[in-house]
Design a protein around this motif. Structure first.
Motif, PDB file in Angstrom:
ATOM      1  N   UNK A 221       0.829  -1.200   0.000  1.00  0.00           N
ATOM      2  CA  UNK A 221       0.000   0.000   0.000  1.00  0.00           C
ATOM      3  C   UNK A 221       0.867   1.254   0.000  1.00  0.00           C
ATOM      4  N   UNK A 222       0.254   2.384   0.268  1.00  0.00           N
ATOM      5  CA  UNK A 222       0.945   3.668   0.368  1.00  0.00           C
ATOM      6  C   UNK A 222       0.604   4.298   1.715  1.00  0.00           C
ATOM      7  N   UNK A 223       1.624   4.681   2.460  1.00  0.00           N
ATOM      8  CA  UNK A 223       1.400   5.410   3.711  1.00  0.00           C
ATOM      9  C   UNK A 223       1.214   6.882   3.373  1.00  0.00           C
ATOM     10  N   UNK A 224       0.040   7.401   3.680  1.00  0.00           N
ATOM     11  CA  UNK A 224      -0.299   8.792   3.369  1.00  0.00           C
ATOM     12  C   UNK A 224      -0.579   9.528   4.672  1.00  0.00           C
ATOM     13  N   UNK A 225      -0.010  10.705   4.803  1.00  0.00           N
ATOM     14  CA  UNK A 225      -0.241  11.480   6.021  1.00  0.00           C
ATOM     15  C   UNK A 225       0.330  12.876   5.901  1.00  0.00           C
ATOM     16  N   UNK A 226       0.387  13.561   7.026  1.00  0.00           N
ATOM     17  CA  UNK A 226       0.931  14.921   7.068  1.00  0.00           C
ATOM     18  C   UNK A 226       1.651  15.135   8.386  1.00  0.00           C
ATOM     19  N   UNK A 227       2.615  16.032   8.354  1.00  0.00           N
ATOM     20  CA  UNK A 227       3.326  16.463   9.558  1.00  0.00           C
ATOM     21  C   UNK A 227       3.132  17.967   9.692  1.00  0.00           C
ATOM     22  N   UNK A 228       2.616  18.386  10.847  1.00  0.00           N
ATOM     23  CA  UNK A 228       2.353  19.803  11.100  1.00  0.00           C
ATOM     24  C   UNK A 228       3.389  20.343  12.093  1.00  0.00           C
TER      25      UNK A 228
END
Length: 334
Positions: A221-228
């Motif tokens: 799969x693909x790990x999708x996210x964000x860092x704020x």
């Protein structure tokens, strides 16, 4: 001298062939009903030789669907570094085929019996003591074999499934042949797959928040996210995301741990500012991930970690560790 050399050669050649050869039904990954208007088969097995049979069927509600059966061989790296293609099985499958024994140069082979072993589990006698004058073939079958653990090749430990054939001889030494095969067990996708968030930082210096779109990932799969970046008072030079595998062997005081970095993905190059967000999109398919192994026969364990590494302008490293759990074909983040 030629006679001396010949005296140490095996008295016969042994070959192991699985049933139906290359087209043997080695594993049915899934018998699935899939609507044709969806993605039918997102196959991520680039290094696997696959034969796919697709049968069109109409479901009760009128949707045209397909049933997919997959037959495969997969690569296996041996101890000498050589990669070979071997059959792929899953737990509860029948393992069958035939053994061929051929005397060298047409000479007879006197033996005290022929047996086949599925190492660690089953032993079958194929022949009583006697003599072999020409090529002789023995069929074999191990029915619904329980193989709960997947094949694993690590740094200090290997979990192997092997067929072993032995021609027992009283003199000249027994003749032995080995045949590896691979086991992979598949689990259904999770019914609940929530997103996750986590906040970390250094007091009055750095405060960041992670966000991932789900908590469990397919191994391809693909790990999708964000860092704020909520607070930034130190000068960050770059930021990487690492996938690490931690292999533990032994127990207690004799435990030996080996950690290797499987992937290093650059998320950011340059100094972030307060309020900035950095997207994460890490494709897992290029990496050789395996299921997590928990204390297998009190011998070894394998765990995975996602490390976020920030480096400041003085080359000091700030590492945030998140443990991951790979179960079957799913990668679960905790």
């Amino acid at each position: 001298m030629n006679y001396l050399i010949g005296a140490f050669k095996p008295a016969c050649n042994i070959s192991i062939t699985f049933a139906d050869g290359k087209n043997r039904k080695q594993v049915i990954l899934k018998l699935m009903w899939l609507c044709l208007r969806t993605s039918i088969f997102a196959c991520c097995m680039k290094s696997v030789k696959v034969l796919i049979l697709i049968c069109n069927v109409h479901s009760a509600d009128g949707d045209e669907c397909v049933a997919i059966c997959v037959y495969t061989k997969v690569p296996l790296k041996k101890e000498n570094g050589q990669t070979i293609m071997v059959p792929l099985f899953q737990s509860q499958e029948n393992i069958s085929g035939k053994i061929s024994i051929e005397p060298v140069l047409g000479k007879k082979v006197e033996h005290n019996g022929v047996k086949i072993e599925l190492l660690g589990q089953i032993v079958r006698e194929l022949d009583v003591p006697g003599e072999i004058y020409e090529r002789k073939t023995y069929p074999f079958e191990f029915s619904t074999v329980e193989m709960p653990y997947e094949t694993y090749n690590g740094v200090n430990v290997r979990l192997r499934y092997v067929l072993k054939v032995t021609v027992s001889r009283g003199y000249g030494g027994s003749v032995v042949e080995y045949q590896d095969f691979v086991v992979r067990n598949y689990t259904p996708p999770p019914s609940i797959n929530n997103s996750i968030k986590m906040e970390v930082g250094i007091e009055d210096c750095l405060h960041i928040e992670f966000e991932y779109n789900k908590s469990k990932y397919h191994l391809k799969d693909v790990i999708i996210g964000k860092i704020y970046f909520l607070l930034v008072r130190i000068k960050i030079k770059n930021m990487d995301l690492e996938i690490r595998r931690r292999e533990s062997t032994g127990s207690g005081a004799n435990t030996h741990v080996e950690t290797e970095t499987l992937a290093k993905f650059e998320l950011m190059d340059g100094a972030p500012v307060r309020g900035e967000s950095i997207p994460i999109r890490l494709f897992l398919s290029p990496y050789e991930l395996t299921p997590t192994h928990r204390n297998i026969n009190n011998k070894f364990s394998v765990k995975y970690y996602l490390n976020l590494v920030l480096v400041d302008e003085e080359d000091r490293r700030i590492v945030t560790v998140m443990r991951t759990t790979a179960v079957g074909k799913d990668l679960s983040l905790r």
